[in-house]
Design an enzyme around this catalytic site. Structure first.
Site, PDB file in Angstrom:
ATOM      1  N   GLY A  98       0.873  -1.180   0.000  1.00 51.66           N
ATOM      2  CA  GLY A  98       0.000   0.000   0.000  1.00 51.66           C
ATOM      3  C   GLY A  98       0.909   1.229   0.000  1.00 51.66           C
ATOM      4  CB  ALA A 138       1.621   0.822   4.516  1.00 50.86           C
ATOM      5  CG  ASN A 148       5.352   8.162 -12.074  1.00 51.18           C
ATOM      6  OD1 ASN A 148       4.518   8.768 -12.742  1.00 51.18           O
ATOM      7  ND2 ASN A 148       5.135   6.935 -11.626  1.00 51.18           N
ATOM      8  CB  THR A 192      10.738  10.274  -9.668  1.00 50.20           C
ATOM      9  OG1 THR A 192       9.413   9.798  -9.923  1.00 50.20           O
ATOM     10  CG2 THR A 192      10.793  10.874  -8.267  1.00 50.20           C
ATOM     11  CG  LEU A 193      12.984  12.255 -14.776  1.00 54.08           C
ATOM     12  CD1 LEU A 193      14.149  13.139 -15.217  1.00 54.08           C
ATOM     13  CD2 LEU A 193      11.806  12.418 -15.740  1.00 54.08           C
ATOM     14  CG  ASP A 234       5.279   3.722  -2.523  1.00 55.83           C
ATOM     15  OD1 ASP A 234       4.714   4.711  -3.028  1.00 55.83           O
ATOM     16  OD2 ASP A 234       4.821   2.566  -2.614  1.00 55.83           O
ATOM     17  CE  LYS A 280      17.934  -6.542   0.959  1.00 54.68           C
ATOM     18  NZ  LYS A 280      17.979  -6.002   2.315  1.00 54.68           N
ATOM     19  N   GLY A 285       9.599  -7.118  -3.652  1.00 55.18           N
ATOM     20  CA  GLY A 285       8.539  -6.622  -2.768  1.00 55.18           C
ATOM     21  C   GLY A 285       8.685  -5.136  -2.517  1.00 55.18           C
TER      22      GLY A 285
END
Ligand code: RIB
Length: 303
Positions: free
Chosen positions: A37, A40, A176, A212-213, A244, A277, A279
């Site tokens: 989310g 979060a 973005n 953001t690119l 995020d 990583k 997730g």
């Protein structure tokens, strides 16, 4: 204090050989269930980057809710304004193909019951929002933040048109490329370079705009300066949640009164490391990891 007002979900992540076409079924061996989310994820990123964070959101009375809150609890985020609702905790099904391309469907569930009545900002706080809860509550969140003397940051994701009266109340808008394009269309700035769109929005509404690119870094436009930042060199394996991580670390830096250069550098390093990583939350870096890569970021003043 950073108050993140927004969504929480449990992400069901499936690694697929390729993304399915409409009507097609694809078989894949395993799946993982991970906290997610946008709200979060950003609250966790802000806390791991050293911010003092309160997360304001809704979950269902179910096991998904507990699992989705787990990392935030461990990071010491204040969860006293999380309300248990009648709808189930939101869930996102995320398919990631072998090239890292993804497709996400979010079932909003309890996020639809989140209301700005849960917000209690004070002067000097930083209220950070996204667009995964009902829009009327996002607008009320902006008004509530400003009425109480808090700074207001909006990450316009997933994009929905922002009425000018609310754009003008923001301190910082973070988008973005796709969101910037949709914002340009909604403001009748079609056909212009995205950097020019952001510069015009900065000037017209007197707010700071961050664009953001992805692999090309990021740009920032403020009253005083225009900045260009390179991307952190990493071996990216999963970009879900990278935006995020950028937003959370950027706002954590803001809350420590860092300069815009420094906020951009913190966001860029966090966003880059998040891609290393799988997730949305596992790759979100701690303060020490961010500090150790800051010297790889060059912030140039342009225009
Ligand atoms: O930005 C990534 C997030 O978007 C995922 O965690 C998923 O829950 C969706 O909301």
């Amino acid at each position: 204090m950073i108050i993140v007002f927004g969504s929480i979900a449990l992400d069901i992540v499936q690694l697929v050989p390729r993304l399915p076409r409409p009507g097609e079924t694809i078989l894949t061996a395993d799946y993982v269930m991970l906290p997610g989310g946008k709200g979060a994820n950003q609250a966790l990123a802000a806390a791991r980057a050293g911010g003092d964070v309160s997360f304001v959101a809704s979950v269902g009375d179910d096991n998904f809710g507990q699992r989705a809150l787990n990392n935030l609890e461990l990071a010491g985020v204040d969860l006293s304004n999380i309300i248990e609702r009648t709808r189930p905790t939101a869930c996102a099904t995320i398919s990631v193909d072998s090239s890292g391309e993804n497709q996400i469907v979010v079932s909003s569930g309890a996020n639809l019951e989140t209301t700005a009545d849960q917000l209690e900002p004070e002067a000097g706080d930083f209220v950070l929002q996204q667009m995964e809860i009902p829009l009327a509550e996002v607008w009320r969140g902006i008004e509530c933040a400003k009425a109480n003397g808090a700074k207001c940051i909006l990450n316009a994701a997933p994009f929905q048109a922002i009425p000018p009266e609310f754009l003008g109340q923001l301190d910082v808008l973070i988008v973005n490329e796709i969101e910037a394009q949709m914002l340009a269309d909604s403001l009748d700035l079609r056909g212009e370079e995205l950097s020019s769109v952001c510069a015009q929005i900065q000037d017209r509404y007197d707010i700071t705009v961050v664009l953001t690119l992805g692999a090309n870094g990021a740009l920032a436009f403020s009253n005083e300066e225009r900045l260009q930042v390179n991307v952190l060199p990493v071996c990216a394996i999963d970009t879900v949640g990278a935006g995020d991580a950028f937003v959370g670390a950027f706002v954590a830096a803001m809350s420590r009164q860092f300069t815009l250069d420094e906020c951009m550098a913190w966001g860029t390093v966090a966003g880059g490391l998040a891609c290393t990583k799988p997730g949305a939350q596992d790759g979100i870096p701690e303060t020490a990891a961010i500090r150790s890569r800051l010297d790889e970021i060059q912030v140039s003043h342009v225009g």
